[in-house]
Design an enzyme around this catalytic site. Sequence first.
Site, PDB file in Angstrom:
ATOM      1  N   GLU A  20      15.477 -11.580  15.917  1.00 56.13           N
ATOM      2  CA  GLU A  20      14.319 -10.771  16.306  1.00 56.13           C
ATOM      3  C   GLU A  20      14.041 -11.030  17.774  1.00 56.13           C
ATOM      4  O   GLU A  20      13.818 -12.177  18.163  1.00 56.13           O
ATOM      5  CB  GLU A  20      13.104 -11.129  15.434  1.00 56.13           C
ATOM      6  CG  GLU A  20      11.752 -10.661  15.969  1.00 56.13           C
ATOM      7  CD  GLU A  20      11.654  -9.157  16.203  1.00 56.13           C
ATOM      8  OE1 GLU A  20      12.131  -8.388  15.342  1.00 56.13           O
ATOM      9  OE2 GLU A  20      11.120  -8.754  17.267  1.00 56.13           O
ATOM     10  N   TRP A  57     -12.780  20.427 -12.275  1.00 58.37           N
ATOM     11  CA  TRP A  57     -11.452  20.870 -11.831  1.00 58.37           C
ATOM     12  C   TRP A  57     -11.126  20.095 -10.568  1.00 58.37           C
ATOM     13  O   TRP A  57     -11.770  20.292  -9.533  1.00 58.37           O
ATOM     14  CB  TRP A  57     -11.439  22.371 -11.505  1.00 58.37           C
ATOM     15  CG  TRP A  57     -11.357  23.285 -12.677  1.00 58.37           C
ATOM     16  CD1 TRP A  57     -12.396  23.936 -13.272  1.00 58.37           C
ATOM     17  CD2 TRP A  57     -10.174  23.683 -13.397  1.00 58.37           C
ATOM     18  NE1 TRP A  57     -11.924  24.701 -14.313  1.00 58.37           N
ATOM     19  CE2 TRP A  57     -10.574  24.572 -14.419  1.00 58.37           C
ATOM     20  CE3 TRP A  57      -8.816  23.364 -13.274  1.00 58.37           C
ATOM     21  CZ2 TRP A  57      -9.669  25.149 -15.309  1.00 58.37           C
ATOM     22  CZ3 TRP A  57      -7.922  23.939 -14.163  1.00 58.37           C
ATOM     23  CH2 TRP A  57      -8.339  24.823 -15.167  1.00 58.37           C
ATOM     24  N   ARG A  84      12.161 -20.038   3.189  1.00 57.04           N
ATOM     25  CA  ARG A  84      13.018 -19.414   2.173  1.00 57.04           C
ATOM     26  C   ARG A  84      14.481 -19.424   2.615  1.00 57.04           C
ATOM     27  O   ARG A  84      15.286 -18.615   2.177  1.00 57.04           O
ATOM     28  CB  ARG A  84      12.526 -18.001   1.908  1.00 57.04           C
ATOM     29  CG  ARG A  84      11.038 -17.999   1.544  1.00 57.04           C
ATOM     30  CD  ARG A  84      10.583 -16.664   1.109  1.00 57.04           C
ATOM     31  NE  ARG A  84      11.127 -16.335  -0.196  1.00 57.04           N
ATOM     32  CZ  ARG A  84      11.054 -15.124  -0.736  1.00 57.04           C
ATOM     33  NH1 ARG A  84      10.489 -14.138  -0.081  1.00 57.04           N
ATOM     34  NH2 ARG A  84      11.556 -14.902  -1.918  1.00 57.04           N
ATOM     35  N   CYS A  99       1.146  -0.326  11.734  1.00 55.77           N
ATOM     36  CA  CYS A  99       0.135   0.661  11.309  1.00 55.77           C
ATOM     37  C   CYS A  99      -1.263   0.082  11.366  1.00 55.77           C
ATOM     38  O   CYS A  99      -2.245   0.817  11.360  1.00 55.77           O
ATOM     39  CB  CYS A  99       0.379   1.116   9.873  1.00 55.77           C
ATOM     40  SG  CYS A  99       2.058   0.973   9.306  1.00 55.77           S
ATOM     41  N   ARG A 140      16.236 -13.603  -2.883  1.00 54.51           N
ATOM     42  CA  ARG A 140      15.783 -13.739  -4.269  1.00 54.51           C
ATOM     43  C   ARG A 140      16.956 -13.712  -5.240  1.00 54.51           C
ATOM     44  O   ARG A 140      16.905 -14.296  -6.316  1.00 54.51           O
ATOM     45  CB  ARG A 140      14.837 -12.587  -4.648  1.00 54.51           C
ATOM     46  CG  ARG A 140      13.428 -12.756  -4.149  1.00 54.51           C
ATOM     47  CD  ARG A 140      12.548 -11.610  -4.580  1.00 54.51           C
ATOM     48  NE  ARG A 140      12.474 -11.466  -6.030  1.00 54.51           N
ATOM     49  CZ  ARG A 140      11.833 -10.486  -6.656  1.00 54.51           C
ATOM     50  NH1 ARG A 140      11.199  -9.560  -5.958  1.00 54.51           N
ATOM     51  NH2 ARG A 140      11.816 -10.419  -7.958  1.00 54.51           N
ATOM     52  N   SER A 189       7.727  -9.287  10.448  1.00 58.43           N
ATOM     53  CA  SER A 189       7.064  -8.648   9.302  1.00 58.43           C
ATOM     54  C   SER A 189       5.604  -8.312   9.562  1.00 58.43           C
ATOM     55  O   SER A 189       4.732  -8.652   8.782  1.00 58.43           O
ATOM     56  CB  SER A 189       7.127  -9.587   8.083  1.00 58.43           C
ATOM     57  OG  SER A 189       8.436 -10.035   7.868  1.00 58.43           O
TER      58      SER A 189
END
Lengths: 462, 462
Positions: A39, A441, A76, A49, A26, A45
Amino acid sequence: MTAPTERLVVVGGDAAGMSAASQARRRKGPSELEIVAFERGRHTSYSACGIPYWIAGDAAGPGALVARTAQEHRERHIDLRLGTEVVEIDPERGRVRSRDAAGHEEWTGYDHLVLATGAEPVRPPVPGIDAPGVHGVQTLDDGEAVLRGLERPGARRAVVVGGGYIGVEMAEAMLRRGLEVTLIDRNPQPMTTLDPDMGRLVRAALEGLGVRVVSGAPVRAVLTGADGRVRAVATDTAEHRADVVVLGLGVRPQTGLAAAAGLPLGAHGGLLTDQAMRVRGSERIWAGGDCVEVLNLVSGEFQHIALGTHANKHGRVIGINIGGGYATFPGVVGTAVSKVCDVEIARTGLKESQARAAGLQFVTAVIESTSRAGYYPGAAPMTVKVLAERRTGRLLGLQIVGGDGAAKRVDVGAVALTAGMTVEQITALDLGYAPPFSPVWDPVLVAARKAADAVAADLAAG
Amino acid sequence: MTAPTERLVVVGGDAAGMSAASQARRRKGPSELEIVAFERGRHTSYSACGIPYWIAGDAAGPGALVARTAQEHRERHIDLRLGTEVVEIDPERGRVRSRDAAGHEEWTGYDHLVLATGAEPVRPPVPGIDAPGVHGVQTLDDGEAVLRGLERPGARRAVVVGGGYIGVEMAEAMLRRGLEVTLIDRNPQPMTTLDPDMGRLVRAALEGLGVRVVSGAPVRAVLTGADGRVRAVATDTAEHRADVVVLGLGVRPQTGLAAAAGLPLGAHGGLLTDQAMRVRGSERIWAGGDCVEVLNLVSGEFQHIALGTHANKHGRVIGINIGGGYATFPGVVGTAVSKVCDVEIARTGLKESQARAAGLQFVTAVIESTSRAGYYPGAAPMTVKVLAERRTGRLLGLQIVGGDGAAKRVDVGAVALTAGMTVEQITALDLGYAPPFSPVWDPVLVAARKAADAVAADLAAG
């Protein structure tokens, strides 16, 4: 067209590495900065999880877990080389040696190197641990292997080894796939990132769902049948039948490559960096994600915490700095959230044993409240535990176990820890209140009040 | 038994007053402190915020909305006098004059006086506003009156006047009771505690549910039928048929009694106190809840915010101080949360016009994200807006509109505002991450990142 002035080499195409690459891109176009990313696997990417939720059937997979594909990175202008492993770093000459699937090796020079080699699941050194049917839950390939295991005819019993986040999430996933689930854990209570009194609530939740929880039982062997596949998991006192075994024993940093290159590792085996995420003592080498250690701002000690959110932050910081900007990762406060079906689990800061190990003395407070106004539908019980430093009253830790809406309240503790607030200051916080969201509360404030009283009583007692 | 050494008199038996009484009682027994509490209504310690949910049918009422009954207070040796109004304060001689339902008057002396007289709904001074069928939503009696109105044969159309929290919550409640609902608001967008660009999202949510939203339309008259009951609400350009009208125009402090006694009021008509909640210039008079003004820690200005959570905190602080302890209420940051069916609404700090009025210059950032990982079921869109101060980058405000799990994220902003954090610091916060709870970058962090970039760009532009 002239050659780019600099080359960035990234080792590891997951969250930290590719965030660094994207962020650097960027700020510097292809004419300024060439980016080569290695990789060894097939995916970039992706969200590790998310694997338990894919296996549970909540999320589509594996494609949906990929935040950005290889193709998107290449568009990109990132020269992404899948199936290609970096096998040596030569910091002296500023180059890495890579090997592709065909065995072809080559050296690539770098001006900046980002190490984002991740972590590997801990596998206990017991007989049979590598048998077919025993799975880690680290890569998308692992996820596919588990799913194939579940689809085998007669797959009926699952054993999950380890009672941490991955363990309890996988226990839920297996349960929801219709299996009988046994969770075997060497610790007295599951979820040892919580204190045992809070871990007990997680155990009760698991048992309430029908998970058989076997605690205080290290695994001694994985037993196989005539076909060579897993048939049971043995502890000291029992054999637990298993058609599929999932390892949820946590991970350790994958830093063999870095160690071989003489880069500095910490006590937990992770790379050590400065706050800009530059490897200590290096000019041109950066590291982030599951292969580094992070400073715990509360304990003042370095820890290894493998968590996608940290990896993404590391990558962004590295990319900004390589791109000529300035950003830092000051450290963590140890926040983690999870859930087992309807029971949410959260913690931040230090638990009792961590505080003691850091030389900190504290008082504790535990309260029961509800996630919404008591009269509002869906108000679920929640238990909140607070640790506060003796004398100063500074918040040291917050733990939550409760129903829908409980876990993310831990963020209040995370910000308060970062700001160094006392529990007395926390009692005055202007947190959001409306009946669908909180009792008048907020439970975190109630716990802080009780902790503040405990700090005062401790002071009065001398 | 000797007479108690001191007498505390409380005026107003709701959250602030009875919290003060209870907290003082915890610290001083009946032999030390006599407590007399006057409440002109029939109920104590009830949740006015719960009324819309009672009317919607979510919550049982009115009993369920009472946190502590008169009987429970009396068991704690609080001499509670329901249906008895205090009509005069005599600060010189330290006494109040009360009048009971039978018209009997008497003077009661005090050593400490707590004023917790609350707020009263704003009623626009238009013809017909007091007609049968026009209701405020402030007391449990109001709630019962609304419900009786809905049960009248032929009750089919509701007009809600005012597009703030109570207005939108009541619009939802009426809708869920099966009525046709028109919301009439003098402002260009509903929910003016948000900036108009965020308020537009609330409007869209209301319209999506089937509420007819009439904006920029002050109410000019309430029109009645032959039976004297409401039949329509008139604006400048239209008449809106109504079988029941609910006023959601906000409230103003009820401080006539205090003003008559010469106590100091602020620009918004609320009592002014110090941080211990003692009325300014008074030794023995305290005040809390909806009748006081509170310091906004971000703007540095006093505001009137009627909210049960503040009232409860005020009461606790007052009770601790009267009881011989020490506590303060440092101020608010302007946090509020609400929802309209599945759309959650939250704000903290300053909106654009408030920041300008406080002399603060700022940049803004607005982002779209989801409340959970994109691949996780139930991931709902959420929009987050951040205001950050020019040059310093200090967080000034946070606004959120989004689906399930969106609103309580505002608490991160509330704590960060209290701590004076910059948006750059917020980008590094260790917030809870797991796919069921958040994308890997929490939407609040994404907004902070964008705001930090805006601060930097603004600096670069000079």
